[in-house]
Design a protein around this motif. Structure first.
Motif, PDB file in Angstrom:
ATOM      1  N   ASP A 216       0.861  -1.240  -0.024  1.00  0.00           N
ATOM      2  CA  ASP A 216      -0.012   0.026   0.090  1.00  0.00           C
ATOM      3  C   ASP A 216       0.882   1.369  -0.053  1.00  0.00           C
ATOM      4  N   ASP A 217       2.112   1.211   0.109  1.00  0.00           N
ATOM      5  CA  ASP A 217       2.900   2.344  -0.025  1.00  0.00           C
ATOM      6  C   ASP A 217       4.391   1.802  -0.650  1.00  0.00           C
ATOM      7  N   ARG A 218       5.334   2.658  -0.581  1.00  0.00           N
ATOM      8  CA  ARG A 218       6.311   2.136  -1.547  1.00  0.00           C
ATOM      9  C   ARG A 218       7.472   1.646  -0.631  1.00  0.00           C
ATOM     10  N   SER A 219       7.168   0.766   0.408  1.00  0.00           N
ATOM     11  CA  SER A 219       8.039  -0.200   1.133  1.00  0.00           C
ATOM     12  C   SER A 219       9.139  -0.879   0.445  1.00  0.00           C
ATOM     13  N   GLN A 222      11.555   0.893  -1.232  1.00  0.00           N
ATOM     14  CA  GLN A 222      12.706   1.533  -0.655  1.00  0.00           C
ATOM     15  C   GLN A 222      13.552   0.562   0.249  1.00  0.00           C
ATOM     16  N   ASP A 319       4.353  -5.532   5.741  1.00  0.00           N
ATOM     17  CA  ASP A 319       4.429  -4.267   5.323  1.00  0.00           C
ATOM     18  C   ASP A 319       4.803  -3.435   6.543  1.00  0.00           C
ATOM     19  N   ARG A 323       8.640  -1.640   6.721  1.00  0.00           N
ATOM     20  CA  ARG A 323       8.841   0.102   7.257  1.00  0.00           C
ATOM     21  C   ARG A 323       9.707  -0.143   8.060  1.00  0.00           C
TER      22      ARG A 323
END
Length: 537
Positions: A216-219, A222, A319, A323
């Motif tokens: 759901d994010d760019r983890s 990254q 996730d 992070r």
């Protein structure tokens, strides 16, 4: 009086349920009493298995649990296959069924739709099965179900309600003011630091991500860039790293070239993957191994000890753990590490594609043509040859763009109803149902469900005159093929009878313009494609 059936509808709506899939019967009509005037839309499949697959497709794309209403007995046994596929792939699904009147339970008198122990049957394909014996039980059961969906390994949950309780008074029940859920699990800081230390020492790290990573994010990106490492995406994780990212490897660990990369890595971090055979040992040759340090991250502590025992266990949401790990690593990665990681990824991708058979390479190119013609498309596949090829080597152009039933439980008949559910979850995206002429006949009647739902899916029937994959397997094992050439109907004629737009592809060069023409119709459509068009001479 507010009945328990009416209260159920309000309770579901309070959990943000806005769609239900099911077939009404005399054993569930009381669940429908409050449905018509609610905020929930009901979709009627042609078979309860279709209801389950629709719920599965909806859940995979929306991230919300797919909810089904089924009758006791055959309704539940019919949907069990879909529940088993969702169980294998960790998909949230809520199946609410009837069960015989309280006074009849356990007597074996032969009442209509009676199973000896329906709840015990459902337990085999669900996280848990709950039998409501009093109206007060329902809110508690629902809270447990949504706790599983939001804070644990998401799998089907079954709740059964005796038909006499459905019409019982629920006037004393009130909707919860809120729905608190347990916090997502995450490894402790000491374990995060331990893994970060392994990362700092590694010279050839590798990241493997599975369906437990929601992205759901760019983890994912990254973490890969902080480590400067290639990323292998399992079937249920394809697209989580952009296809043009230099570290992305959309190829299966069942391929020798991908296994060589894994074996050459001194650190492997496996996030949210079972490391299961259908992804990692498709050919069942027992050739998969991880000789380097293995770190496994999984929300299910039992899964951490299955298939391959890790050197470091991290129990937690993938996730959230990702992070935390990103924050524990240095912000700047040496350019040489990133370059080396990109070189490893590039070589593996090339070698993996070269490793495919010529027919499979053509099938991957077929998938790439669909992707290039319909950007953002979600391809929902059955167990058919282009899907097998894609599972070995294909990347969608966006997350949640590659969904199929050819791994895990591996059922046929999935693609058509699941595509309907996917389109209801993402009406703005093109949705392709990719199925074989054998597989589609398991759920062929759901063409009518697509029309009823207004789900503008594009059904592609890959026609190879039967179960070609099984026929090839028989031939490879010196078995005379038998039972692999079931006759097929005229699929375009059947589709037309349901009101779909139809095309019969006559040349592979025409595929882009046919896809565009079909999409422009803005109604459900079917394209029949003969396998021979994409078979090299």
């Amino acid at each position: 009086m507010t009945t328990l059936g009416e209260f159920l509808i309000d309770l579901l709506a309070s959990y943000d349920v806005d769609r239900v899939f099911g077939i009404p019967g005399v054993h569930t009509i009381e669940l429908y009493r409050g449905l018509a005037n609610s905020s929930i839309t009901h979709y009627t499949p042609r078979h309860e298995q279709g209801a389950g697959f629709m719920a599965d497709g909806y859940a995979r794309i929306s991230g919300k649990p797919g909810v089904c209403f089924v009758i006791t007995g055959p309704g539940l046994t019919n949907i069990a296959t879909a529940m088993a596929q969702a169980y294998a792939d960790s998909i949230p699904m809520l199946v609410i069924s009837g069960v015989n009147k309280t006074q009849h339970l356990g007597h074996g008198n032969g009442n209509l739709h009676e199973l000896p122990n329906q709840s015990a049957f459902a337990e085999q394909v669900s996280s848990f099965s709950y039998s409501v014996t009093h109206p007060d039980d329902l809110p508690k059961a629902m809270a447990r179900a949504f706790a599983v969906f939001s804070s644990s390994r998401p799998r089907p949950v079954h709740i059964e309600i005796p038909i006499d309780l459905m019409s019982a008074s629920a006037d004393h029940l009130t909707l919860p003011a809120s729905h608190p859920t347990p916090s997502l699990p995450c490894p402790d800081e000491a374990t995060i630091k331990q893994v970060a230390a392994h990362c700092s020492k590694a010279t050839s790290p590798l990241l493997i991500i599975g369906g437990g990573v929601k992205g759901d994010d760019r983890s994912t990106q990254q973490l890969a860039e902080r480590l400067g490492c290639p990323v292998i995406m399992t079937v249920n994780a394809r697209g989580l790293l952009p296809e043009d990212h230099p570290l992305a490897i959309p190829a299966s660990p069942s391929l020798k070239s991908v296994r060589a990369l894994i074996e050459a890595s001194d650190l492997v971090i496996a996030m949210g993957t079972e490391l299961g055979p259908t992804d990692f040992d498709m050919y069942e040759n027992q050739g998969f191994a991880i000789p380097g340090t293995l770190v496994r991250v999984d929300i299910d502590p039992l899964q951490l000890q299955r298939n391959i025992t890790p050197d470091v266990c991290m129990i937690g949401d993938a996730d959230l753990t990702m992070r935390k790990l990103v924050n524990a690593l240095p912000e700047v990665t040496p350019a040489s590490s990133v370059k080396e990681g990109a070189n490893r990824a590039r070589k593996t991708k090339k070698d993996a594609f070269d490793e495919l058979s010529t027919p499979m390479q053509h099938q991957v190119q077929f998938l790439d043509t669909i992707k290039a013609t319909l950007p953002g498309a979600i391809i929902v596949g059955d167990s058919t040859q282009p899907v097998y090829a894609g599972n070995l080597y294909y990347s969608p152009d966006s997350p949640k763009g590659w969904v199929n039933s050819a791994t895990g439980f591996g059922t046929l008949g999935y693609a058509l109803p699941a595509a309907i559910g996917a389109q209801l979850a993402a009406p703005q995206r093109p949705v392709i149902c990719l199925t074989g002429d054998g597989g589609i006949q398991f759920t062929l009647g759901e063409l009518g469900s697509a029309m009823d739902a207004g789900a503008n899916i594009i059904v592609i029937v890959w026609n190879n005159d039967g179960y070609q994959e099984i026929k090839n397997f028989m031939l490879d094992n010196n078995i005379t093929p038998e039972g692999v050439t079931p006759s097929s109907p005229d699929f375009p004629s059947i589709a037309k009878a349901y009101g779909l737009y139809t095309e019969h592809l006559s040349s592979k060069e025409d595929l882009p313009k046919v896809l565009k023409r079909v999409q422009a119709e803005k109604r459900p459509a079917l394209i029949q494609i003969e396998e021979a068009l994409f078979t090299p001479e």
